[in-house]
Write a protein that holds these residues in place. Structure first.
Motif, short mmCIF file in Angstrom:
data_model
loop_
_atom_site.label_atom_id
_atom_site.label_comp_id
_atom_site.label_asym_id
_atom_site.label_seq_id
_atom_site.Cartn_x
_atom_site.Cartn_y
_atom_site.Cartn_z
N VAL A 1 0.71 -1.45 -0.13
CA VAL A 1 -0.14 -0.01 0.30
C VAL A 1 1.02 0.99 0.07
CG1 VAL A 1 -1.44 1.59 1.60
CG2 VAL A 1 -1.70 -1.24 1.23
N TYR A 2 1.65 1.21 1.24
CA TYR A 2 2.57 2.62 0.91
C TYR A 2 3.68 2.64 -0.13
CZ TYR A 2 -1.11 3.33 5.14
OH TYR A 2 -1.69 3.47 5.70
N LYS A 3 4.24 1.77 0.29
CA LYS A 3 5.69 1.09 -0.98
C LYS A 3 7.04 1.98 -0.43
CE LYS A 3 3.26 0.52 -5.25
NZ LYS A 3 1.80 -0.46 -4.50
N THR A 4 7.26 1.28 1.14
CA THR A 4 7.74 2.62 1.61
C THR A 4 9.34 1.90 2.17
OG1 THR A 4 7.22 2.89 3.68
CG2 THR A 4 6.72 4.83 1.75
N ASN A 5 10.43 1.99 2.41
CA ASN A 5 10.94 1.26 2.80
C ASN A 5 10.91 0.95 5.08
OD1 ASN A 5 13.71 -0.62 2.54
ND2 ASN A 5 14.40 0.74 4.25
N GLN A 6 10.68 1.77 5.45
CA GLN A 6 9.75 1.16 6.63
C GLN A 6 8.71 -0.10 7.18
OE1 GLN A 6 6.91 4.53 7.62
NE2 GLN A 6 6.87 3.54 9.80
N TYR A 7 7.99 0.16 5.04
CA TYR A 7 7.06 -1.07 5.35
C TYR A 7 8.08 -2.34 4.76
CZ TYR A 7 4.12 1.81 7.61
OH TYR A 7 3.85 3.32 8.24
N CYS A 8 8.69 -2.27 3.96
CA CYS A 8 9.36 -3.04 2.43
C CYS A 8 10.37 -3.54 2.94
CB CYS A 8 9.49 -2.23 1.48
SG CYS A 8 7.46 -1.58 0.99
N CYS A 9 11.24 -3.05 3.26
CA CYS A 9 12.61 -3.71 3.66
C CYS A 9 13.18 -3.87 2.97
CB CYS A 9 13.04 -5.03 4.91
SG CYS A 9 11.81 -4.21 5.73
N GLU A 10 13.74 -3.00 1.73
CA GLU A 10 13.98 -2.89 0.74
C GLU A 10 15.54 -3.08 0.95
OE1 GLU A 10 12.32 -0.66 -2.39
OE2 GLU A 10 10.66 -2.27 -2.57
N TYR A 11 16.28 -2.33 1.90
CA TYR A 11 17.73 -2.02 2.09
C TYR A 11 17.70 -1.31 3.30
CZ TYR A 11 15.67 2.76 1.28
OH TYR A 11 14.98 3.78 1.69
N GLY A 12 18.92 -1.39 4.37
CA GLY A 12 19.19 -1.58 4.79
C GLY A 12 18.22 -2.17 6.24
N SER A 13 18.41 -1.50 7.49
CA SER A 13 17.47 -2.41 8.28
C SER A 13 16.21 -1.90 8.93
CB SER A 13 18.19 -2.84 9.71
OG SER A 13 18.77 -1.90 10.34
N CYS A 14 15.06 -2.61 9.56
CA CYS A 14 13.73 -1.93 9.66
C CYS A 14 13.21 -2.90 10.51
CB CYS A 14 13.01 -2.06 8.49
SG CYS A 14 12.25 -3.11 7.42
N GLY A 15 12.65 -2.25 11.28
CA GLY A 15 11.80 -3.49 12.66
C GLY A 15 10.09 -3.62 12.45
N PRO A 16 9.66 -4.05 13.54
CA PRO A 16 8.50 -4.13 13.42
C PRO A 16 7.25 -2.66 12.93
CG PRO A 16 8.67 -5.01 15.32
CD PRO A 16 10.42 -4.39 14.83
N THR A 17 6.20 -2.61 12.67
CA THR A 17 5.33 -1.13 12.74
C THR A 17 4.10 -1.58 13.36
OG1 THR A 17 4.31 -1.65 10.66
CG2 THR A 17 6.55 -0.84 10.08
N LYS A 18 3.49 -1.18 13.28
CA LYS A 18 2.00 -1.39 13.93
C LYS A 18 1.08 -2.13 12.86
CE LYS A 18 -0.19 2.71 12.15
NZ LYS A 18 -1.23 3.76 11.84
N TYR A 19 1.42 -2.53 12.00
CA TYR A 19 0.50 -2.97 10.92
C TYR A 19 1.28 -4.78 11.01
CZ TYR A 19 -1.12 1.34 8.50
OH TYR A 19 -1.79 2.34 8.29
N SER A 20 3.08 -4.73 10.84
CA SER A 20 3.15 -6.20 10.88
C SER A 20 2.83 -6.79 13.13
CB SER A 20 4.81 -5.67 11.09
OG SER A 20 5.09 -5.75 11.88
N ARG A 21 3.09 -5.80 13.68
CA ARG A 21 2.92 -6.34 14.83
C ARG A 21 1.02 -6.60 15.20
NH1 ARG A 21 5.15 -1.40 16.29
NH2 ARG A 21 7.50 -1.86 17.43
N LEU A 22 0.23 -6.00 14.03
CA LEU A 22 -1.51 -6.88 14.40
C LEU A 22 -0.97 -8.01 13.48
CD1 LEU A 22 -4.71 -6.74 14.28
CD2 LEU A 22 -4.71 -5.07 12.28
N PHE A 23 -0.97 -8.35 12.50
CA PHE A 23 -0.18 -9.20 11.59
C PHE A 23 0.30 -10.49 12.56
CE2 PHE A 23 0.08 -6.81 7.43
CZ PHE A 23 -1.58 -7.07 7.45
N LYS A 24 1.24 -10.27 13.71
CA LYS A 24 1.91 -11.10 13.74
C LYS A 24 1.01 -11.86 15.33
CE LYS A 24 5.46 -13.78 14.85
NZ LYS A 24 6.08 -14.22 13.65
N LYS A 25 0.44 -10.88 15.62
CA LYS A 25 -0.73 -10.85 16.64
C LYS A 25 -1.74 -11.69 16.69
CE LYS A 25 -3.76 -8.73 20.23
NZ LYS A 25 -4.36 -8.02 20.68
#
Length: 218
Positions: A162-186
């Motif tokens: 939906v948002y197509k940004t590295n914060q959510y896509c993790c295409e480079y560098g490192s990234c961590g969980p977001t409010k969306y991934s935490r919901l899916f993980k729950k």
């Protein structure tokens, strides 16, 4: 010195083909896709078995929904579509709940997972037939709990799509969980909730066993 594929196979004297059995436990028809392996229609209660060669390989499965194909295997699916073809030879269109595998890897191990990185459309479980190996599953109503901004026809998109940004896509560098991934993980603790969710989402089993993949598991 690098070893040839033949030598690698000879080093696995007990290696055998791995059988994946796909079962449609849903109350509706699905069109499972296998890459490699193609695709087919599965009515409720039907199953489809595929063999993988006894050597290092990897691939993925997913269910396509609300499909219509003509006699030549051309058509469209609402979720998980594979370039308009019944027999897949590439990635599907999200949303699609994925089952991924890598066979006969380092240490004679298989690795497998359920992933929501491409979104969610159908609950699924992958269960090894080998004793003492764990199943990976996502059985929650992710589509029903999907945030409004990620909802789409046929399921729930990932935030990356939906948002197509590295914060959510993790295409480079490192990234961590977001409010969306935490919901899916729950909702689905076993499943990949974002691209770097390896620690709690990759499952391992000794190579040589078979696997049962159930769509809409009980």
């Amino acid at each position: 010195m690098t070893s040839s594929p033949l030598l690698s196979l000879l080093l696995l004297p007990f290696a055998k083909a791995t059988i994946f059995t796909l079962i449609n436990n849903c109350h509706h028809t699905i069109w499972p896709a296998a890459v490699p392996g193609g695709g087919r229609e599965l009515a409720p209660g039907e199953r489809w078995s595929l063999a993988r060669s006894p050597s290092a390989c990897n691939g993925r499965f997913w269910a396509r929904t609300n499909c219509s194909f003509d006699g030549e295997g051309k058509g469209r699916c609402l979720a998980g579509d594979c370039n308009g073809a019944l027999s897949c030879d590439g990635d599907g269109s999200p949303p699609a709940t994925l089952v991924e595998y890598s066979l006969y890897q380092y240490g004679n191990n298989d690795f497998y997972d359920v992933s929501l990185v491409d979104g969610f459309n159908v609950p699924v479980e992958i269960r090894p037939t080998t004793a003492d190996c764990m199943a990976a599953r996502c059985t929650a109503d992710v589509a029903g709990e999907c945030p409004a901004e990620l909802k789409t026809a046929g399921g729930c998109m990932s935030a990356c799509q939906v948002y197509k940004t590295n914060q959510y896509c993790c295409e480079y560098g490192s990234c961590g969980p977001t409010k969306y991934s935490r919901l899916f993980k729950k909702l689905c603790p076993d499943a990949y909730s974002y691209a770097e969710d390896d620690a709690t989402s990759t499952f391992t089993c000794k190579s040589g066993g078979d696997y049962i993949i159930t769509f809409c598991p009980s």
